[in-house]
Design a protein around this motif. Structure first.
Motif, PDB file in Angstrom:
ATOM      1  N   PHE A 133      -6.131 -15.856  -4.034  1.00 34.90           N
ATOM      2  CA  PHE A 133      -5.570 -17.096  -3.238  1.00 34.90           C
ATOM      3  C   PHE A 133      -7.129 -17.665  -2.636  1.00 34.90           C
ATOM      4  N   GLU A 134      -7.369 -18.973  -2.788  1.00 31.02           N
ATOM      5  CA  GLU A 134      -8.837 -19.538  -2.495  1.00 31.02           C
ATOM      6  C   GLU A 134      -8.696 -19.661  -0.859  1.00 31.02           C
ATOM      7  N   GLN A 135      -9.997 -19.967  -0.339  1.00 35.90           N
ATOM      8  CA  GLN A 135     -10.167 -19.773   1.162  1.00 35.90           C
ATOM      9  C   GLN A 135      -9.003 -20.125   1.907  1.00 35.90           C
ATOM     10  N   SER A 136      -8.605 -21.596   1.764  1.00 29.00           N
ATOM     11  CA  SER A 136      -7.736 -22.047   2.791  1.00 29.00           C
ATOM     12  C   SER A 136      -6.343 -21.329   2.872  1.00 29.00           C
ATOM     13  N   TYR A 137      -6.080 -20.723   1.612  1.00 28.56           N
ATOM     14  CA  TYR A 137      -4.812 -20.079   1.538  1.00 28.56           C
ATOM     15  C   TYR A 137      -4.480 -18.393   2.014  1.00 28.56           C
ATOM     16  N   ARG A 138      -5.880 -18.073   2.085  1.00 30.40           N
ATOM     17  CA  ARG A 138      -5.999 -16.535   2.271  1.00 30.40           C
ATOM     18  C   ARG A 138      -5.244 -15.805   3.499  1.00 30.40           C
ATOM     19  N   PRO A 139      -5.792 -16.422   4.748  1.00 29.90           N
ATOM     20  CA  PRO A 139      -5.249 -15.669   5.892  1.00 29.90           C
ATOM     21  C   PRO A 139      -3.531 -15.828   5.843  1.00 29.90           C
ATOM     22  N   ALA A 140      -3.102 -16.852   5.390  1.00 32.20           N
ATOM     23  CA  ALA A 140      -1.641 -16.923   5.545  1.00 32.20           C
ATOM     24  C   ALA A 140      -1.104 -15.991   4.446  1.00 32.20           C
ATOM     25  N   ALA A 141      -1.818 -15.743   3.313  1.00 33.46           N
ATOM     26  CA  ALA A 141      -1.378 -14.911   2.082  1.00 33.46           C
ATOM     27  C   ALA A 141      -1.430 -13.341   2.631  1.00 33.46           C
ATOM     28  N   PHE A 142      -2.517 -13.057   3.600  1.00 31.84           N
ATOM     29  CA  PHE A 142      -2.282 -11.729   3.943  1.00 31.84           C
ATOM     30  C   PHE A 142      -1.436 -11.593   5.103  1.00 31.84           C
ATOM     31  N   MET A 143      -1.114 -12.586   5.799  1.00 32.36           N
ATOM     32  CA  MET A 143       0.080 -12.430   6.593  1.00 32.36           C
ATOM     33  C   MET A 143       1.292 -11.930   6.165  1.00 32.36           C
ATOM     34  N   ILE A 144       1.636 -12.919   4.960  1.00 41.96           N
ATOM     35  CA  ILE A 144       2.964 -12.534   4.122  1.00 41.96           C
ATOM     36  C   ILE A 144       3.074 -11.176   3.513  1.00 41.96           C
ATOM     37  N   ALA A 145       1.714 -10.990   2.740  1.00 42.61           N
ATOM     38  CA  ALA A 145       1.527  -9.528   2.187  1.00 42.61           C
ATOM     39  C   ALA A 145       1.831  -8.439   3.239  1.00 42.61           C
ATOM     40  N   GLY A 146       1.236  -8.407   4.400  1.00 41.94           N
ATOM     41  CA  GLY A 146       1.148  -7.458   5.493  1.00 41.94           C
ATOM     42  C   GLY A 146       2.608  -7.451   5.856  1.00 41.94           C
ATOM     43  N   THR A 147       3.291  -8.430   6.208  1.00 36.48           N
ATOM     44  CA  THR A 147       4.690  -8.436   6.817  1.00 36.48           C
ATOM     45  C   THR A 147       5.549  -7.699   5.567  1.00 36.48           C
ATOM     46  N   VAL A 148       5.440  -8.016   4.374  1.00 37.97           N
ATOM     47  CA  VAL A 148       6.138  -7.287   3.433  1.00 37.97           C
ATOM     48  C   VAL A 148       5.730  -5.926   3.018  1.00 37.97           C
ATOM     49  N   ASN A 149       4.632  -5.560   3.321  1.00 37.48           N
ATOM     50  CA  ASN A 149       4.037  -4.068   3.526  1.00 37.48           C
ATOM     51  C   ASN A 149       4.760  -3.286   4.373  1.00 37.48           C
ATOM     52  N   TRP A 150       4.955  -3.856   5.585  1.00 38.93           N
ATOM     53  CA  TRP A 150       5.272  -3.100   6.902  1.00 38.93           C
ATOM     54  C   TRP A 150       6.779  -3.005   6.732  1.00 38.93           C
ATOM     55  N   LEU A 151       7.405  -4.056   6.314  1.00 42.38           N
ATOM     56  CA  LEU A 151       8.880  -3.916   6.331  1.00 42.38           C
ATOM     57  C   LEU A 151       9.410  -3.052   5.347  1.00 42.38           C
ATOM     58  N   SER A 152       8.745  -3.141   4.239  1.00 40.99           N
ATOM     59  CA  SER A 152       8.970  -2.156   2.879  1.00 40.99           C
ATOM     60  C   SER A 152       8.502  -0.699   3.612  1.00 40.99           C
ATOM     61  N   ASN A 153       7.597  -0.411   4.315  1.00 45.01           N
ATOM     62  CA  ASN A 153       7.332   0.832   4.781  1.00 45.01           C
ATOM     63  C   ASN A 153       8.351   1.244   5.646  1.00 45.01           C
ATOM     64  N   PHE A 154       8.937   0.341   6.719  1.00 46.16           N
ATOM     65  CA  PHE A 154      10.165   0.641   7.643  1.00 46.16           C
ATOM     66  C   PHE A 154      11.225   1.103   6.928  1.00 46.16           C
ATOM     67  N   ALA A 155      11.617   0.037   5.771  1.00 41.96           N
ATOM     68  CA  ALA A 155      12.741   0.418   5.033  1.00 41.96           C
ATOM     69  C   ALA A 155      12.896   1.720   4.420  1.00 41.96           C
ATOM     70  N   VAL A 156      11.667   2.260   3.653  1.00 36.22           N
ATOM     71  CA  VAL A 156      11.798   3.457   3.034  1.00 36.22           C
ATOM     72  C   VAL A 156      11.972   4.853   4.241  1.00 36.22           C
ATOM     73  N   GLY A 157      11.385   4.617   5.337  1.00 35.72           N
ATOM     74  CA  GLY A 157      11.504   5.543   6.180  1.00 35.72           C
ATOM     75  C   GLY A 157      12.999   5.497   6.838  1.00 35.72           C
ATOM     76  N   LEU A 158      13.525   4.524   6.919  1.00 36.02           N
ATOM     77  CA  LEU A 158      15.056   4.308   7.350  1.00 36.02           C
ATOM     78  C   LEU A 158      15.958   4.804   6.286  1.00 36.02           C
ATOM     79  N   LEU A 159      15.648   4.301   4.802  1.00 33.84           N
ATOM     80  CA  LEU A 159      16.830   4.384   4.056  1.00 33.84           C
ATOM     81  C   LEU A 159      16.771   5.762   3.424  1.00 33.84           C
ATOM     82  N   PHE A 160      15.448   6.130   3.092  1.00 31.13           N
ATOM     83  CA  PHE A 160      15.306   7.350   1.991  1.00 31.13           C
ATOM     84  C   PHE A 160      15.932   8.626   2.595  1.00 31.13           C
TER      85      PHE A 160
END
Length: 517
Positions: free
Chosen positions: A406-433
């Protein structure tokens, strides 16, 4: 005529500077190191923390803690870390917009210090609520760190070592996990009288970062493109690159500025609606989901059981388990050293593919574990191989890619989405495994075989190699799949040739050239 950096094939690459290494190491020490440390630090004192819960409950209510309530409190202690991480990831783009990359990292240290105080003093205050709040706050710290740090490292690095510097994030995560394992040994802090010092240690990396990072520059891209501080950006480039003539780097940033449709930082909603970055966004979501859903976290459920089956005594299990942290750290360091030679795409595909192979073998070995005496040893070797495969690429490159795609103007929002996916997936593994494991038993790892295989196939067909490319080049690599017109050679030349450097080294606009060559 001022040529773009892509045409300067004969230019000698600058070696890594002490300033750049210091920013990478101390930036990661107070950020990703703490994330890794908190992944492992609660394992050693688990029995002592549960005993503290019971003792406090008896003192308050005059009766012992019920089994269900004890399980609930422990589950909250473990899982609230991921909830805090999600809060941190959701807030990071707003903080970065106000404080910048370095300022956000510095502010984040306050969360680490507050968490260290709450977690270490909770026993003395006879308050298990302090432990819960402390784990939530250190989760917020980790959520912010895993977005702000990769963004900072990607923007301060010259492109020929962007992957190497970016892998400091992964290396320090692994080193944090290993440090938590070592300090949790019974001879050190893994004792009933010392377990609170395990949490007091959280303040040390944060204080070390606070003592060094203020004297290092802010991201020059942030200064130039968002703060319009050209003099500050020039000084930052000079310190990070170790040279006085940084006109080429300034020209590259100016060219990127002109090429962007939106010079202001876009919101998450605008990012989701933008067709120009649609496949970059899909790629990051899939890569970050695979990062958490590939099964590494689930491996820890089996490690001690496999070691017991192999006949190792209970009292030496913590020392053998150290090998997992050591392999993790070693593989991450090797990945950082070879990433600029091999590239991001091959390392990612190799890592996920190798994990699929070793998970398949582990499934076979687990099913024969009771019938063949030496089979547990093969199972443990597979566990080490899975960990090494993960850290060879999937363990750190997703964070590097989020900054590169991502270029400069998109980067903060991209990291917000990536971080959200990261932590939701982390929570899902701990809950479902635990439920998956209870249902499928030793075949549970086949779920991760499917995830790793599908991730490898997607990356093979969609992800372009980003090694040694400018952010503009990477964006243009997605132009065809995004169905966005690629600029003609004349247009590209206009962008690059529309800047020049005066005798004082200042970049100025000049008349755009219309002709092609």
């Amino acid at each position: 005529c001022y040529l773009s950096s892509d045409t300067l094939k004969g230019k000698v690459r600058q070696p890594v500077t002490a300033c750049l290494l210091s920013a990478a190491f101390f930036g990661a020490l107070g950020s990703s190191f703490l994330y890794g440390y908190n992944l492992s630090v609660v394992n050693a004192p688990a029995l002592y923390i549960k005993a503290f819960f019971n003792k406090t409950w008896v003192e308050r209510y005059g009766e012992p803690l019920g089994a269900e309530t004890a399980t609930l409190l422990w589950s909250i202690i473990v899982s609230i870390f991921a909830i805090g991480g999600l809060f941190g990831a959701l807030s990071v783009s707003f903080i970065i917009k106000v404080l910048g990359r370095k300022g956000t990292l510095l502010l984040n240290n306050s969360f680490a210090v507050i968490a260290a105080l709450l977690l270490s003093l909770g026993e003395r205050a006879k308050s298990f609520e302090m432990l819960i709040i402390g784990r939530l706050i250190i989760g917020v710290d980790s959520g912010i760190a895993l977005s702000a740090l990769p963004m900072y490292l990607g923007e301060i690095s010259p492109r020929h070592m962007r992957g190497f510097i970016g892998q400091f994030n992964s290396i320090l995560i692994c080193l944090g996990v290993f440090t938590g394992q070592v300090l949790g040994l019974p001879e050190l802090l893994g004792q009933e009288s010392r377990w609170n010092y395990l949490f007091a240690f959280l303040a040390l990396p944060a204080l070390l970062q606070l003592s060094v990072l203020p004297f290092l520059p802010e991201s020059p891209r942030f200064l130039l493109m968002e703060r319009r501080d050209e003099a500050g950006a020039e000084r930052a480039f000079q310190r990070f690159l170790g040279k006085t003539d940084v006109s080429q780097e300034l020209e590259e940033v100016h060219a990127e500025t002109r090429a962007q449709d939106n010079l202001h930082t876009v919101s998450v909603l605008q990012l989701l609606r933008s067709p120009a970055v649609r496949w970059q966004l899909i790629t990051i979501i899939i890569t970050m989901a695979c990062y958490q859903l590939c099964g590494l976290n689930a491996i820890w459920y089996y490690t001690n059981g496999i070691l017991r089956e192999a006949g190792f005594a209970e009292n030496i299990l913590p020392y053998i388990t150290l090998s997992t942290g050591a392999i993790e750290t070693l593989a991450a360091i090797i990945s950082g050293l070879v990433i600029e030679r091999i590239g991001r795409k091959p390392l990612l595909i190799f890592g996920f593919s190798a994990m699929a192979v070793f998970f398949s073998l582990l499934t076979v070995f687990l099913n024969f574990q009771d019938s063949v005496t030496w089979m547990p040893y093969l199972s443990f070797i597979c566990i080490l191989a899975v960990i090494a495969s993960f850290c060879s690429g999937p363990g750190g490159i997703p964070f590097v890619l989020t900054g590169e795609l991502f270029e400069q103007s998109y980067r903060p929002a991209a990291f917000m989405i990536a971080g959200t996916v990261n932590w939701l997936s982390n929570f899902a593994v701990g809950l479902l495994f635990p439920f998956i494991q209870e249902t499928l038993q030793s075949f549970a790892f086949l779920v991760f075989v499917v995830v790793c295989t599908l991730g490898s196939i997607y990356l093979y067909f969609v992800l372009p190699e980003t090694k040694n490319k400018t952010f503009m080049d990477i964006s243009q690599s997605f132009a065809k799949i995004n169905k966005i017109p690629i600029p003609a050679p004349t247009q590209e030349m206009e962008l690059v040739l529309s800047t020049k450097t005066d005798v004082n080294g200042k970049v100025q606009d000049v008349i755009k050239m219309e002709s092609s060559f």
